[in-house]
Scaffold this active site. Structure first.
Site, short mmCIF file in Angstrom:
data_model
loop_
_atom_site.label_atom_id
_atom_site.label_comp_id
_atom_site.label_asym_id
_atom_site.label_seq_id
_atom_site.Cartn_x
_atom_site.Cartn_y
_atom_site.Cartn_z
N THR A 31 -54.15 22.79 -4.80
CA THR A 31 -55.00 23.89 -5.27
C THR A 31 -55.69 23.52 -6.57
O THR A 31 -56.88 23.80 -6.77
CB THR A 31 -54.17 25.18 -5.45
OG1 THR A 31 -53.40 25.41 -4.27
CG2 THR A 31 -55.06 26.38 -5.70
N ASP A 81 -52.47 26.47 -12.97
CA ASP A 81 -51.68 25.65 -12.07
C ASP A 81 -51.39 26.44 -10.79
O ASP A 81 -51.58 27.67 -10.75
CB ASP A 81 -50.37 25.23 -12.74
CG ASP A 81 -49.74 23.99 -12.11
OD1 ASP A 81 -50.27 23.49 -11.10
OD2 ASP A 81 -48.72 23.51 -12.65
N GLY A 82 -50.93 25.76 -9.77
CA GLY A 82 -50.57 26.39 -8.52
C GLY A 82 -49.08 26.72 -8.48
O GLY A 82 -48.38 26.67 -9.49
N LYS A 94 -41.99 25.79 -8.40
CA LYS A 94 -43.01 24.77 -8.54
C LYS A 94 -42.33 23.40 -8.48
O LYS A 94 -41.13 23.31 -8.65
CB LYS A 94 -43.76 24.93 -9.86
CG LYS A 94 -44.59 26.20 -9.93
CD LYS A 94 -45.24 26.45 -11.29
CE LYS A 94 -45.98 25.27 -11.83
NZ LYS A 94 -47.02 24.74 -10.90
N GLY A 95 -43.14 22.36 -8.24
CA GLY A 95 -42.60 21.01 -8.27
C GLY A 95 -42.64 20.29 -6.94
O GLY A 95 -42.07 19.20 -6.82
N GLY A 97 -44.99 18.71 -5.86
CA GLY A 97 -45.65 17.44 -6.15
C GLY A 97 -44.88 16.56 -7.11
O GLY A 97 -45.30 15.44 -7.41
N GLU A 103 -45.17 20.22 -16.06
CA GLU A 103 -45.76 21.55 -15.81
C GLU A 103 -45.04 22.61 -16.64
O GLU A 103 -45.68 23.48 -17.24
CB GLU A 103 -45.68 21.88 -14.32
CG GLU A 103 -46.60 21.04 -13.47
CD GLU A 103 -46.37 21.23 -11.98
OE1 GLU A 103 -47.23 20.76 -11.20
OE2 GLU A 103 -45.36 21.83 -11.59
N LYS A 121 -48.41 31.59 -0.16
CA LYS A 121 -47.44 31.27 -1.23
C LYS A 121 -46.78 32.52 -1.82
O LYS A 121 -45.79 32.41 -2.54
CB LYS A 121 -48.13 30.50 -2.35
CG LYS A 121 -48.82 29.21 -1.93
CD LYS A 121 -47.86 28.23 -1.30
CE LYS A 121 -48.47 26.84 -1.16
NZ LYS A 121 -49.70 26.78 -0.39
#
Length: 220
Positions: A31, A81-82, A94-95, A97, A103, A121
């Site tokens: 994103t 951020d996504g 999150k994480g 990636g 982040e 999401k």
């Protein structure tokens, strides 16, 4: 409208939060890649940029931005951020990636955190997406045992090393009823760098790409 179109829609909507002379923090992921592609259109408003990963830094530089270290820019005005999952209470996982530690650092340092997502999401309960936990390599077995005691099924992310030189354990089978408590508990396990629950520092704004257009939610 597919998920990529929804992601792009949310990313473009987030540009409205970039004010003049903005010090901008940029996250990581599919994103955010849409955001980075659109940032040149508001480059005149951006005073400085910092990034949460080597991958995002490379994309930003390809789009004509100089990327500074967080220590150089201080407290970003805005972090975009996504998320892999987010609830109506703005708590996130999150994480996916692997950039969760950087982040989390930039999110904590920033004055405002805007989370951009596609509609899939948004969830009622965190935990269907495996929870990433960044660990120091020598501690992977210890941490895995402790995570199992919490009811999780940790799995080493194979052939992956974070930008910090560490490993990721992806924890399946967790139902995260109290995100703040579990975030703290896991972070207190020796050898854990951090985990992917963003509840202590949650998002301030959520922009959701939908069939009917982007929807903006602001935390009370």
């Amino acid at each position: 409208m597919n998920s990529e179109e929804q992601k792009k829609q949310a990313a473009l909507k987030s540009l409205e939060f970039i004010a003049d002379d903005c010090v901008l923090g940029v996250g990581t992921g599919s994103t955010v890649n849409h955001l980075i592609a659109a940032l040149p259109s508001v480059k005149n408003k951006i005073e400085a940029v910092t990034s949460s990963s080597k991958a995002s830094t490379m994309l930003l530089e390809e789009n004509g931005f100089r990327v500074d270290d967080l220590s150089s820019v201080g407290s970003p005005d805005l972090y975009i951020d996504g998320a892999d999952e987010i609830t109506e209470h703005f708590h996130m996982i999150k994480g996916g990636g692997g950039a969760l530690t950087r982040e989390k650092i930039i999110a904590e340092a920033s004055r405002k955190f805007v989370c951009i997502i596609d509609g899939s999401k948004l969830v009622d309960l965190l935990g269907k997406f495996p929870l990433p936990v960044e660990v120091i390599p020598m501690a992977k077995s210890l941490v895995a045992r402790e995570l199992t005691k919490l009811g999780g099924l940790p799995e080493l992310r194979h052939d992956f090393v974070t930008d910090n030189g560490n490993l990721i354990l992806d924890v399946h089978n967790l139902k995260i009823l109290d995100p703040v408590d579990l975030e703290n508990h896991i972070n207190n396990i020796p050898g854990v760098v951090t985990n992917g629950i963003f509840a202590q520092r949650s998002a301030d704004v959520m922009i959701i790409g939908n069939e009917s257009g982007p929807e903006t939610k602001i935390k009370n």
